[in-house]
Enzyme design. Structure first.
Site, mmCIF file in Angstrom:
data_model
loop_
_atom_site.group_PDB
_atom_site.id
_atom_site.type_symbol
_atom_site.label_atom_id
_atom_site.label_comp_id
_atom_site.label_asym_id
_atom_site.label_seq_id
_atom_site.Cartn_x
_atom_site.Cartn_y
_atom_site.Cartn_z
ATOM 1 N N PRO A 9 39.736 43.650 27.223
ATOM 2 C CA PRO A 9 40.244 44.865 27.361
ATOM 3 C C PRO A 9 41.025 44.654 28.713
ATOM 4 O O PRO A 9 40.865 43.943 29.775
ATOM 5 C CB PRO A 9 39.309 45.892 27.739
ATOM 6 C CG PRO A 9 38.003 45.153 27.859
ATOM 7 C CD PRO A 9 38.072 44.065 27.352
ATOM 8 N N ASN A 10 42.243 45.204 28.492
ATOM 9 C CA ASN A 10 43.485 45.396 29.514
ATOM 10 C C ASN A 10 44.014 43.829 29.876
ATOM 11 O O ASN A 10 45.019 43.648 30.771
ATOM 12 C CB ASN A 10 43.016 45.796 30.958
ATOM 13 C CG ASN A 10 42.250 47.273 30.520
ATOM 14 O OD1 ASN A 10 43.099 48.102 30.026
ATOM 15 N ND2 ASN A 10 41.038 47.448 30.999
ATOM 16 N N ARG A 17 49.538 44.581 35.062
ATOM 17 C CA ARG A 17 48.161 45.106 35.691
ATOM 18 C C ARG A 17 48.051 44.224 36.891
ATOM 19 O O ARG A 17 47.904 42.862 36.961
ATOM 20 C CB ARG A 17 47.342 44.473 34.700
ATOM 21 C CG ARG A 17 46.092 44.630 35.137
ATOM 22 C CD ARG A 17 44.927 44.142 34.194
ATOM 23 N NE ARG A 17 43.498 44.669 34.205
ATOM 24 C CZ ARG A 17 42.269 43.896 34.033
ATOM 25 N NH1 ARG A 17 42.566 42.891 33.028
ATOM 26 N NH2 ARG A 17 41.276 44.261 34.474
ATOM 27 N N TYR A 22 45.867 39.232 39.214
ATOM 28 C CA TYR A 22 45.826 38.437 37.978
ATOM 29 C C TYR A 22 47.234 37.726 37.794
ATOM 30 O O TYR A 22 47.347 36.988 36.720
ATOM 31 C CB TYR A 22 45.767 39.492 36.671
ATOM 32 C CG TYR A 22 44.395 40.358 36.913
ATOM 33 C CD1 TYR A 22 43.027 39.716 36.780
ATOM 34 C CD2 TYR A 22 44.206 41.606 36.982
ATOM 35 C CE1 TYR A 22 41.770 40.195 36.969
ATOM 36 C CE2 TYR A 22 42.943 42.384 37.005
ATOM 37 C CZ TYR A 22 41.716 41.376 37.102
ATOM 38 O OH TYR A 22 40.426 42.082 37.006
ATOM 39 N N ASN A 73 37.016 35.289 27.494
ATOM 40 C CA ASN A 73 37.278 36.077 28.827
ATOM 41 C C ASN A 73 36.946 37.907 28.490
ATOM 42 O O ASN A 73 37.758 38.263 27.990
ATOM 43 C CB ASN A 73 38.792 36.259 29.377
ATOM 44 C CG ASN A 73 38.795 37.178 30.713
ATOM 45 O OD1 ASN A 73 37.863 37.659 31.050
ATOM 46 N ND2 ASN A 73 39.945 36.640 31.587
ATOM 47 N N ALA A 76 36.328 43.641 31.290
ATOM 48 C CA ALA A 76 35.140 44.634 32.011
ATOM 49 C C ALA A 76 34.141 44.359 31.115
ATOM 50 O O ALA A 76 32.776 44.700 31.793
ATOM 51 C CB ALA A 76 36.024 45.878 31.823
ATOM 52 N N GLU A 97 32.920 30.644 29.051
ATOM 53 C CA GLU A 97 33.381 32.125 29.887
ATOM 54 C C GLU A 97 34.310 31.767 30.803
ATOM 55 O O GLU A 97 34.281 31.004 31.406
ATOM 56 C CB GLU A 97 32.226 32.830 30.431
ATOM 57 C CG GLU A 97 32.508 34.062 31.181
ATOM 58 C CD GLU A 97 31.376 34.545 31.822
ATOM 59 O OE1 GLU A 97 30.129 33.996 31.954
ATOM 60 O OE2 GLU A 97 31.331 35.721 32.409
ATOM 61 N N HIS A 99 37.199 33.633 33.594
ATOM 62 C CA HIS A 99 37.933 34.599 34.353
ATOM 63 C C HIS A 99 38.931 34.466 35.195
ATOM 64 O O HIS A 99 38.937 33.281 35.995
ATOM 65 C CB HIS A 99 36.860 35.315 35.250
ATOM 66 C CG HIS A 99 35.612 35.915 34.651
ATOM 67 N ND1 HIS A 99 35.786 36.913 33.673
ATOM 68 C CD2 HIS A 99 34.339 35.255 34.322
ATOM 69 C CE1 HIS A 99 34.605 37.165 33.174
ATOM 70 N NE2 HIS A 99 33.780 36.169 33.558
ATOM 71 N N ARG A 106 34.726 39.478 44.468
ATOM 72 C CA ARG A 106 35.107 40.885 44.138
ATOM 73 C C ARG A 106 34.221 41.845 44.478
ATOM 74 O O ARG A 106 33.157 41.626 45.033
ATOM 75 C CB ARG A 106 35.980 40.843 42.890
ATOM 76 C CG ARG A 106 37.034 40.159 42.789
ATOM 77 C CD ARG A 106 37.903 40.090 41.414
ATOM 78 N NE ARG A 106 38.507 41.412 41.357
ATOM 79 C CZ ARG A 106 39.142 41.966 40.339
ATOM 80 N NH1 ARG A 106 38.961 41.168 39.241
ATOM 81 N NH2 ARG A 106 39.400 42.941 40.250
HETATM 82 C C1 DQA Z 1 38.419 39.355 34.605
HETATM 83 C C2 DQA Z 1 37.643 39.826 35.767
HETATM 84 C C3 DQA Z 1 36.798 41.406 35.087
HETATM 85 O O1 DQA Z 1 36.037 41.598 36.332
HETATM 86 C C4 DQA Z 1 37.833 42.276 34.971
HETATM 87 O O2 DQA Z 1 37.317 43.598 34.509
HETATM 88 C C5 DQA Z 1 38.787 41.946 34.092
HETATM 89 C C6 DQA Z 1 39.347 40.466 34.103
HETATM 90 C C7 DQA Z 1 39.241 38.166 35.089
HETATM 91 O O3 DQA Z 1 39.919 37.680 34.193
HETATM 92 O O4 DQA Z 1 39.415 38.100 36.343
HETATM 93 O O5 DQA Z 1 39.408 42.553 33.243
HETATM 94 O O6 DQA Z 1 37.626 39.120 33.416
#
Ligand code: DQA
Length: 145
Positions: A9-10, A17, A22, A73, A76, A97, A99, A106
């Site tokens: 998501p997002n 964003r 990011y 990835n 959230a 995984e 990120h 964080r």
């Molecule tokens: C994320 C880190 C997560 O905590 C966050 O909710 C994201 C992006 C990252 O790529 O740094 O949406 O996965």
């Protein structure tokens, strides 16, 4: 060698964003980077992004047929989703995984990852490069399996 790359998501809002966290490049640029990385490494990729937990679970399940590994990835859902963890365990494919940001430095709630309980490796804080590293790791792991 075919890898399913899942973004949660997002991540479709990359560029807009929180660019200070990011980066300024958008999701289209991320997709291009992943495709280019896969090309360099001689791998095939299918890219999937969803804002919906169930859709991600369905996609992981569908990877049983025809994929050699998963790069994910979970965004959230990293910190909340037992369903995604269970789906990964169910299909039992080599999984990395990734990120973009370094979740370990964080907010406290980002420090725990359900997906890490299954993933072979977790790559954090390397931006787009983390996806290249994840694909390279999967290539080596699968070739040696
Ligand atoms: C994320 C880190 C997560 O905590 C966050 O909710 C994201 C992006 C990252 O790529 O740094 O949406 O996965």
């Amino acid at each position: 060698m075919k890898i399913l790359v899942i973004n949660g998501p997002n991540l479709n809002l990359l560029g807009i964003r929180e660019p200070e966290v990011y980066g300024k490049r958008d999701y289209t640029a991320l997709c291009a980077f992943i495709r280019e990385s896969a090309g360099d490494l001689g791998m095939e990729v299918e890219l999937f992004q969803s804002n919906h937990e169930g859709a991600i679970v369905d996609m992981i399940q569908s990877a049983i047929d025809g994929f050699d590994g998963i790069l994910i990835n979970p965004a959230a859902y990293t910190h909340t989703s037992v369903a995604i963890l269970d789906a990964l365990k169910a299909v039992s494919l080599p999984t990395v995984e990734v990120h973009l940001s370094d979740i370990s430095v964080r907010e406290e709630f980002r420090h725990f990852s359900y997906v890490s309980l299954y993933a072979l490796k977790t790559i954090c804080g390397k931006g787009f490069e983390g996806y290249w590293e994840g694909l390279a790791f999967l290539k080596q792991y699968i070739n040696n399996a």
